[in-house]
Design a protein around this motif. Structure first.
Motif, PDB file in Angstrom:
ATOM      1  N   GLY A 133       4.753  -5.823 -25.499  1.00 34.21           N
ATOM      2  CA  GLY A 133       3.475  -6.268 -25.953  1.00 34.21           C
ATOM      3  C   GLY A 133       3.310  -7.660 -26.893  1.00 34.21           C
ATOM      4  N   GLY A 134       4.384  -8.229 -26.834  1.00 29.49           N
ATOM      5  CA  GLY A 134       4.564  -9.526 -27.648  1.00 29.49           C
ATOM      6  C   GLY A 134       4.225 -10.669 -26.736  1.00 29.49           C
ATOM      7  N   ARG A 135       3.981 -11.834 -27.287  1.00 35.23           N
ATOM      8  CA  ARG A 135       3.811 -13.225 -26.829  1.00 35.23           C
ATOM      9  C   ARG A 135       4.775 -14.244 -27.143  1.00 35.23           C
ATOM     10  N   CYS A 136       5.075 -15.061 -26.463  1.00 38.18           N
ATOM     11  CA  CYS A 136       6.258 -16.147 -27.351  1.00 38.18           C
ATOM     12  C   CYS A 136       5.424 -17.218 -27.476  1.00 38.18           C
ATOM     13  N   HIS A 137       5.822 -18.127 -28.360  1.00 36.16           N
ATOM     14  CA  HIS A 137       5.285 -19.342 -28.788  1.00 36.16           C
ATOM     15  C   HIS A 137       6.473 -20.542 -28.769  1.00 36.16           C
ATOM     16  N   PHE A 138       6.650 -21.341 -27.896  1.00 37.44           N
ATOM     17  CA  PHE A 138       7.499 -22.201 -27.433  1.00 37.44           C
ATOM     18  C   PHE A 138       7.798 -23.485 -28.381  1.00 37.44           C
ATOM     19  N   VAL A 139       8.861 -23.732 -28.937  1.00 37.88           N
ATOM     20  CA  VAL A 139       9.277 -25.177 -29.677  1.00 37.88           C
ATOM     21  C   VAL A 139      10.366 -25.716 -28.882  1.00 37.88           C
ATOM     22  N   GLU A 140      10.266 -27.168 -29.073  1.00 37.73           N
ATOM     23  CA  GLU A 140      11.621 -27.880 -28.108  1.00 37.73           C
ATOM     24  C   GLU A 140      12.810 -27.769 -28.695  1.00 37.73           C
ATOM     25  N   ASN A 141      12.939 -27.682 -30.095  1.00 31.91           N
ATOM     26  CA  ASN A 141      14.045 -27.562 -30.553  1.00 31.91           C
ATOM     27  C   ASN A 141      14.396 -26.407 -31.430  1.00 31.91           C
ATOM     28  N   SER A 142      15.646 -25.619 -31.164  1.00 32.87           N
ATOM     29  CA  SER A 142      15.726 -24.337 -31.816  1.00 32.87           C
ATOM     30  C   SER A 142      15.863 -24.318 -33.192  1.00 32.87           C
ATOM     31  N   SER A 143      15.973 -25.757 -33.932  1.00 33.12           N
ATOM     32  CA  SER A 143      15.941 -25.821 -35.341  1.00 33.12           C
ATOM     33  C   SER A 143      14.558 -25.867 -35.936  1.00 33.12           C
ATOM     34  N   GLN A 144      13.650 -25.825 -35.122  1.00 36.79           N
ATOM     35  CA  GLN A 144      12.204 -25.747 -35.458  1.00 36.79           C
ATOM     36  C   GLN A 144      11.781 -24.233 -35.563  1.00 36.79           C
ATOM     37  N   VAL A 145      12.407 -23.252 -35.166  1.00 41.16           N
ATOM     38  CA  VAL A 145      11.716 -22.015 -34.949  1.00 41.16           C
ATOM     39  C   VAL A 145      11.308 -21.453 -36.473  1.00 41.16           C
ATOM     40  N   TYR A 146      12.209 -21.487 -37.498  1.00 39.76           N
ATOM     41  CA  TYR A 146      11.965 -21.219 -38.937  1.00 39.76           C
ATOM     42  C   TYR A 146      10.603 -21.737 -39.408  1.00 39.76           C
ATOM     43  N   ALA A 147      10.412 -23.091 -39.279  1.00 39.33           N
ATOM     44  CA  ALA A 147       9.190 -23.672 -39.975  1.00 39.33           C
ATOM     45  C   ALA A 147       7.961 -23.361 -39.127  1.00 39.33           C
ATOM     46  N   GLU A 148       8.118 -23.281 -37.733  1.00 37.85           N
ATOM     47  CA  GLU A 148       7.140 -22.932 -36.941  1.00 37.85           C
ATOM     48  C   GLU A 148       6.544 -21.617 -37.130  1.00 37.85           C
ATOM     49  N   ALA A 149       7.475 -20.574 -37.433  1.00 38.93           N
ATOM     50  CA  ALA A 149       7.201 -19.068 -37.715  1.00 38.93           C
ATOM     51  C   ALA A 149       6.330 -19.102 -39.060  1.00 38.93           C
ATOM     52  N   GLU A 150       6.967 -19.989 -39.850  1.00 38.44           N
ATOM     53  CA  GLU A 150       5.999 -19.877 -41.494  1.00 38.44           C
ATOM     54  C   GLU A 150       4.703 -20.215 -41.170  1.00 38.44           C
ATOM     55  N   ARG A 151       4.672 -21.480 -40.480  1.00 39.65           N
ATOM     56  CA  ARG A 151       3.164 -22.201 -40.226  1.00 39.65           C
ATOM     57  C   ARG A 151       2.323 -21.146 -39.464  1.00 39.65           C
ATOM     58  N   LEU A 152       2.936 -20.705 -38.394  1.00 42.06           N
ATOM     59  CA  LEU A 152       2.009 -19.718 -37.523  1.00 42.06           C
ATOM     60  C   LEU A 152       1.567 -18.408 -38.386  1.00 42.06           C
ATOM     61  N   ALA A 153       2.533 -18.021 -39.332  1.00 39.93           N
ATOM     62  CA  ALA A 153       2.008 -16.846 -40.224  1.00 39.93           C
ATOM     63  C   ALA A 153       0.839 -17.169 -41.147  1.00 39.93           C
ATOM     64  N   ARG A 154       1.020 -18.639 -41.541  1.00 38.38           N
ATOM     65  CA  ARG A 154       0.041 -18.969 -42.657  1.00 38.38           C
ATOM     66  C   ARG A 154      -1.303 -19.150 -41.761  1.00 38.38           C
ATOM     67  N   GLU A 155      -1.412 -19.819 -40.755  1.00 32.86           N
ATOM     68  CA  GLU A 155      -2.338 -20.230 -39.774  1.00 32.86           C
ATOM     69  C   GLU A 155      -3.271 -18.908 -39.544  1.00 32.86           C
TER      70      GLU A 155
END
Length: 368
Positions: A133-155
């Motif tokens: 039941g989940g969906r995936c949000h893709f980033v180009e570099n694995s090092s970006q996953v932490y900051a992008e997860a924080e950004r999506l949670a805020r957004e």
């Protein structure tokens, strides 16, 4: 200054949160504890009175891996801290078993779930996350996953579960949902009920922290050995006494290798660390799969390589006792990678030498 008593109230639906905790607890009660399997060792090693190896089979969780326990704990932790409410979007930085298990619990509570994953994530892993039941949000570099997860949670006004920070905080290491308590309870009537060693991978750091704390809390003589694959920051951090190590290459063993030292890793509760070559992890996963008659994942191979080394050390010293490690997840998830000779060759890995070492180990307990 006002001379009146002032009251501020934050609107929260306690009824929804209470029911969410009930649903998660009910889900746990519907599942029996995971099995503890006896690994078949040569009888020449002394049978029950000699060395014994046990495998805690975490593949029997409904989502198929050790990470089911972590996901349950992370959700309970966030619910009881008031961070998750009705309609909250749940976000995590994970492309593996943790995301699969978290997607399951989000679905159980009727909440949307987003896994932030590298673009290189295999289609089979994406499909498993989506099947829960989940969906995936893709980033180009694995090092970006932490900051992008924080950004999506805020957004989204959602909640970032942040397994790498909260793993050691979320699990009650004294008892509730505790894999260590389960291991010692299941070992109670064995020939050697208090293990000489428990062997686990580092991963988020949460499992090793839980087991290490529990061993000390119960004052057991058991040693905790943490195994780590190539290109993972935990081993050099432990060996050098530093927490600022960052790896430039990525680990090829899913689920346990990390490019940085995660906040949940507690080196002070670890008695020994072993760095395991990737070829050895994969060869061990294949070897153990043949012995058990079912596929086990690559992190299980890493665990077993470390456990075999400790057993050989015990036998060479004439010591009897038990060693416990984990079947972390099923190898069926890795049919097109670690169990595919073409993929392994494409990684520049040669399994011949570690495979031969495993055969020699089970023949005469020799270990280089």
């Amino acid at each position: 200054m006002s001379d009146r008593t002032q009251v501020a109230v934050r609107s929260q639906d306690r009824g929804w949160a209470d029911n969410a905790v009930r649903l998660i607890e009910a889900d746990a009660r519907r599942s029996a504890d995971t099995h503890l399997l006896r690994y078949p060792l040569p009888s020449a090693w002394g049978g029950d009175a000699g060395a014994a190896l046990y495998l805690k089979d975490e593949t029997t969780h409904i989502t198929g891996s050790l990470k089911h326990r972590l996901a349950r704990s992370l959700f309970l932790y966030a619910l009881c801290n008031g961070w998750i409410g009705e309609g909250t979007t749940i976000v995590e930085a994970s492309s593996g078993s943790t995301a699969i298990s978290e997607a399951y619990f989000a679905s159980l509570l009727g909440l949307p779930f987003i896994a932030v994953v590298p673009a290189s994530t295999s289609s089979s892993k994406v499909a498993l996350i989506e099947s829960q039941g989940g969906r995936c949000h893709f980033v180009e570099n694995s090092s970006q996953v932490y900051a992008e997860a924080e950004r999506l949670a805020r957004e989204t006004g959602g909640h970032y579960l942040d397994q790498f920070t909260n793993a050691e905080r979320a699990t009650d290491w004294r008892g509730n949902n505790n894999i260590a308590e389960s291991i010692f309870a299941q070992m109670h009537d064995e020939q050697h009920p208090i293990p000489e060693w428990i062997v686990v991978g580092a991963g988020t750091g949460g499992t090793s922290a839980t087991i290490g704390r529990y061993i000390r809390y119960r004052r057991h003589a058991t040693g905790l050995c943490v195994v780590d694959p190539e290109n993972s920051a935990f081993f050099p951090s432990y060996a050098q006494g530093r927490d600022d190590i960052v790896m430039t290459a990525s680990s090829r063993i899913e689920g346990i290798g990390r490019p940085r030292v995660e906040p949940s890793f507690l080196p002070g509760v670890v008695d020994r660390m072993v760095s395991v070559p990737d070829a050895a992890s994969i060869a061990a996963a294949r070897h153990v799969s043949a012995v058990l008659g079912r596929r086990v994942g690559p992190s299980t191979g890493t665990n077993l390589w470390g456990a075999f080394g400790l057993l050989a050390e015990m036998v060479a010293a004439g010591r009897s006792g038990s060693v416990v490690t984990l079947l972390a997840d099923s190898g069926d998830r890795y049919a097109d990678t670690y169990f595919d000779d073409q993929w392994v060759g494409g990684q520049g890995l040669d399994l011949a030498e570690p495979a031969a070492a495993l055969v020699e180990f089970e023949r005469d307990c020799a270990w280089a």
